[in-house]
Scaffold this active site. Structure first.
Site, PDB file in Angstrom:
ATOM      1  N   LEU A  52      -3.265   4.779   3.106  1.00 44.26           N
ATOM      2  CA  LEU A  52      -2.564   4.236   4.261  1.00 44.26           C
ATOM      3  C   LEU A  52      -1.749   2.990   3.903  1.00 44.26           C
ATOM      4  CD1 LEU A  52      -5.461   4.582   6.868  1.00 44.26           C
ATOM      5  CD2 LEU A  52      -3.637   6.200   6.344  1.00 44.26           C
TER       6      LEU A  52
ATOM      7  N   VAL B 148       0.410  -0.500  -3.051  1.00 45.04           N
ATOM      8  CA  VAL B 148      -0.088  -1.620  -3.848  1.00 45.04           C
ATOM      9  C   VAL B 148       1.025  -2.161  -4.738  1.00 45.04           C
ATOM     10  CG1 VAL B 148      -1.773  -2.370  -5.568  1.00 45.04           C
ATOM     11  CG2 VAL B 148      -2.409  -0.664  -3.854  1.00 45.04           C
TER      12      VAL B 148
ATOM     13  N   ASP C 225     -16.077   6.427   0.080  1.00 41.16           N
ATOM     14  CA  ASP C 225     -14.848   7.027  -0.448  1.00 41.16           C
ATOM     15  C   ASP C 225     -14.709   6.776  -1.943  1.00 41.16           C
ATOM     16  OD1 ASP C 225     -12.437   8.391  -0.347  1.00 41.16           O
ATOM     17  OD2 ASP C 225     -11.276   6.616   0.199  1.00 41.16           O
TER      18      ASP C 225
END
Length: 632
Positions: A26, A29, A175
């Site tokens: 989402l 970086v 995750d």
């Protein structure tokens, strides 16, 4: 960045890449550098993600509500709305980078002492907001793509790390996909992205460990009840129709070599199939666990086709069972060792202790080289102390004649008052003790027996000025090697306090059985098996008893159990070699001295806690048996 941090980006960062260097689901970086020189990763949320996700989840949930309304049979098995709500709450947490930074700091704090081999990037909280996250930049490669020799070790570190999260802290990374598991250049495991975290309560944590202990014994009736606790089966459901189906699923899963070799992904798929035909559902939290475990298993299977997550988890389960004193895990340990028949299983006990040693080895691997310097310093100090005073001048909790704690190395039974021990015949010393004829203080008798044993004699060497002989008479090859099993160190350590309490009754039964067997053997060798001794106690139902004790089938089973345990803990020695004078060979005596030197730090525990408790319980057991034989 400008909006979230309230100032132009170049006033915060000295450098920032003009384009993203990585995707972050989402977000995106960027690599940057702070004015203070630290290299950082800057995660920036994509525009309008919150609005887009909200609309999508709203539409899907409306669809789920329709399914729940018009197709109740489907939602009874897999509640789409409940699953969606679980995932939705996690999605919204993922969109709050302040929360993600807090998760990372909490995770790092939990991990720092036990697993320093695990790296979590530092969060710069002052440079973090809901849509911008600034963290330490970590170099490395994806663990799943690494060709380094230590990948297997790092996978094991990851397994220990996940088990601690799930079963100890109840706060776990939901995750851990391959992009979030990094091997650093110095051979450590870096874990990234703490946006999707989940929590489970104590009921779930303990329920999973209980289910594993029931699975090992193939107690499917108990497992079905565990599934109610774990929320797979709604409370109040009739469990009888589900039991044979689950039994079949687990029988198939256990075919390949028992519980340790279960393929977790295949088992999860088989359980999911049951949801179509029975009131059995996959709870939302477990869907996240499956996802995490599947990732670790998938990475491991690339390098090791025989990898089994349950097998890797078993050492940690053993460690929790042997060290956690919570009532539920105490009951789980008892079930694991005694089973449904409530009979002590020495093989199962040894299996748990072996698993504990495997966990200890894996934990040391997980700590990497972090403790080598400290360990070397401690070893040097201990070696110096041992050569000056092999018994360490321990402080006993038993008072001396002045009423103060003793540091002399006296027998741990000195000053320990046990009840008089009724003997069925006159025993020298009864009158001298001021007690009625035939009664001797149990502590006096047992103390004499203890001091005659090899262990008692070795502990007495300090009192006799033979301290140096203990170490100097130990062969060099035994002085330089590890003679004491990790399991034996654990039993006498602070961490093993609960286990000592758990196993004490079995030790007492074993010592009692061994003494009866040795006495019977001695009487037989002397040809006195037919000798009867008069009973001089008033009110006794028998006038005489046999000098040779009866060795029962229960005694023989206890002897078999203690032989297995002592052989394991002492690398092949027998119980008699430690407890019966004159039975140890010179080689065994040398090994016993070497083991004693290695166990110096825990001798105070043996002397002031274990031996008095053992003797007290042994005296009670012997006294109770004599009363039964003479008065019942």
């Amino acid at each position: 960045i400008n909006d979230e941090l309230g100032k132009p980006w170049y006033e915060v960062y000295a450098e920032l890449t003009p384009e993203p260097i990585a995707a972050a689901s989402l977000g995106q970086v960027y690599k940057g550098k702070l004015k203070t020189g630290e290299v950082v990763a800057v995660k920036v949320q994509r525009p309008y993600v919150l609005e887009t996700v909200t609309v999508d989840l709203y539409i899907i949930r409306r669809f789920g509500m329709l399914v729940r309304r018009f197709f109740p049979n489907i939602t009874a098995r897999a509640d789409i709305v409940a699953l969606l709500d679980e995932w939705a709450s996690r999605f919204f947490e993922e969109l709050d980078y302040v929360k993600e930074g807090q998760n990372a700091m909490r995770f790092a704090d939990l991990m720092k002492d036990d697993l320093p081999q695990v790296v979590v990037p530092r969060t710069f909280t002052e440079l973090t907001s809901r849509r911008v996250l600034t963290t330490e930049w970590l170099e490395g490669e994806k663990l799943s793509q690494s060709k380094a020799d230590d990948v297997g070790t790092l996978v094991n570190v990851g397994v220990i790390c996940f088990l601690k999260q799930l079963l100890e802290w109840g706060f776990f990374h939901s995750d851990p996909h391959p992009g979030n598991l990094i091997r650093t250049p110095d051979g450590r495991l870096a874990i990234l992205d703490f946006g999707l975290m989940s929590e489970v309560n104590d009921d779930i944590k303990y329920g999973m460990i209980e289910a594993i202990s029931h699975l090992i014994h193939r107690d499917y009736e108990a497992i079905v009840k565990d599934f109610v606790t774990l929320e797979f089966i709604p409370e109040g459901t009739d469990l009888k129709p589900i039991l044979p189906v689950l039994a079949k699923v687990f029988d198939q899963a256990l075919e390949g070599g028992g519980a340790k070799n279960i393929n977790f992904q295949e088992l999860a798929a088989d359980l999911a199939q049951i949801t179509f035909d029975y009131p059995f559902r996959i709870p939302p939290y477990f869907a996240l666990i499956i996802r995490a475990i599947s990732t670790l298993e998938g990475i491991a299977l690339v390098g090791n086709p025989n990898f089994a997550i349950v097998d890797e988890a078993y050492p940690y389960i053993a460690k929790r069972l042997l060290t956690d004193d919570s009532p539920r895990l105490r009951a789980a340990l008892r079930y694991m060792v005694y089973g449904r028949s409530n009979v002590f299983d020495a093989d199962r006990m040894v299996d748990l202790l072996i698993a504990l040693e495997e966990y200890s080895s894996a934990s040391q691997s997980a700590r990497g080289d972090m403790d080598k310097e400290l360990a070397a310093q401690a070893a040097a100090a201990m070696s110096s102390s041992a050569r000056r005073n092999p018994l360490g001048g321990f402080t006993s909790t038993m008072p001396d004649d002045s009423g103060m704690p003793s540091t002399s190395g006296r027998s741990p039974l000195d000053g320990f008052n046990l009840p008089p021990l009724p003997l069925p015949f006159p025993f020298p010393g009864g009158q001298a003790s001021g007690l009625p004829g035939g009664l001797v203080p149990a502590s006096a008798l047992l103390s004499q027996l203890y001091q005659m044993s090899p262990l008692g004699r070795m502990l007495a060497m300090q009192e006799q000025g033979m301290d140096a002989a203990l170490l100097n008479n130990t062969p060099a090859e035994l002085q330089s090697s590890a003679n004491t099993r990790e399991a034996l160190r654990f039993i006498f350590s602070n961490e093993g306090a609960w286990f000592r309490e758990f196993i004490m009754d079995e030790i007492v039964k074993s010592v009692d059985a061994l003494s009866r067997e040795q006495l019977y053997a001695l009487v037989s060798r002397l040809g006195l098996t037919g000798v009867m001794l008069p009973v001089l106690l008033p009110g006794a139902s028998r006038s005489s008893v046999a000098l040779a004790p009866v060795v029962t089938d229960e005694d023989k089973k206890e002897l078999e159990n203690v032989t297995k345990l002592v052989n394991f803990l002492t690398r092949g020695q027998s119980p008699a070699s430690f407890l019966v004078p004159g039975t140890a060979t010179p080689a065994q005596q040398a090994q016993q001295r070497a083991m004693l030197v290695e166990l110096l730090p825990v001798l105070p525990t043996v002397a002031t806690e274990v031996m008095p408790q053992l003797m007290q319980r042994l005296a009670s057991r012997i006294g109770a048996r004599l009363i039964r034989e003479l008065y019942v």
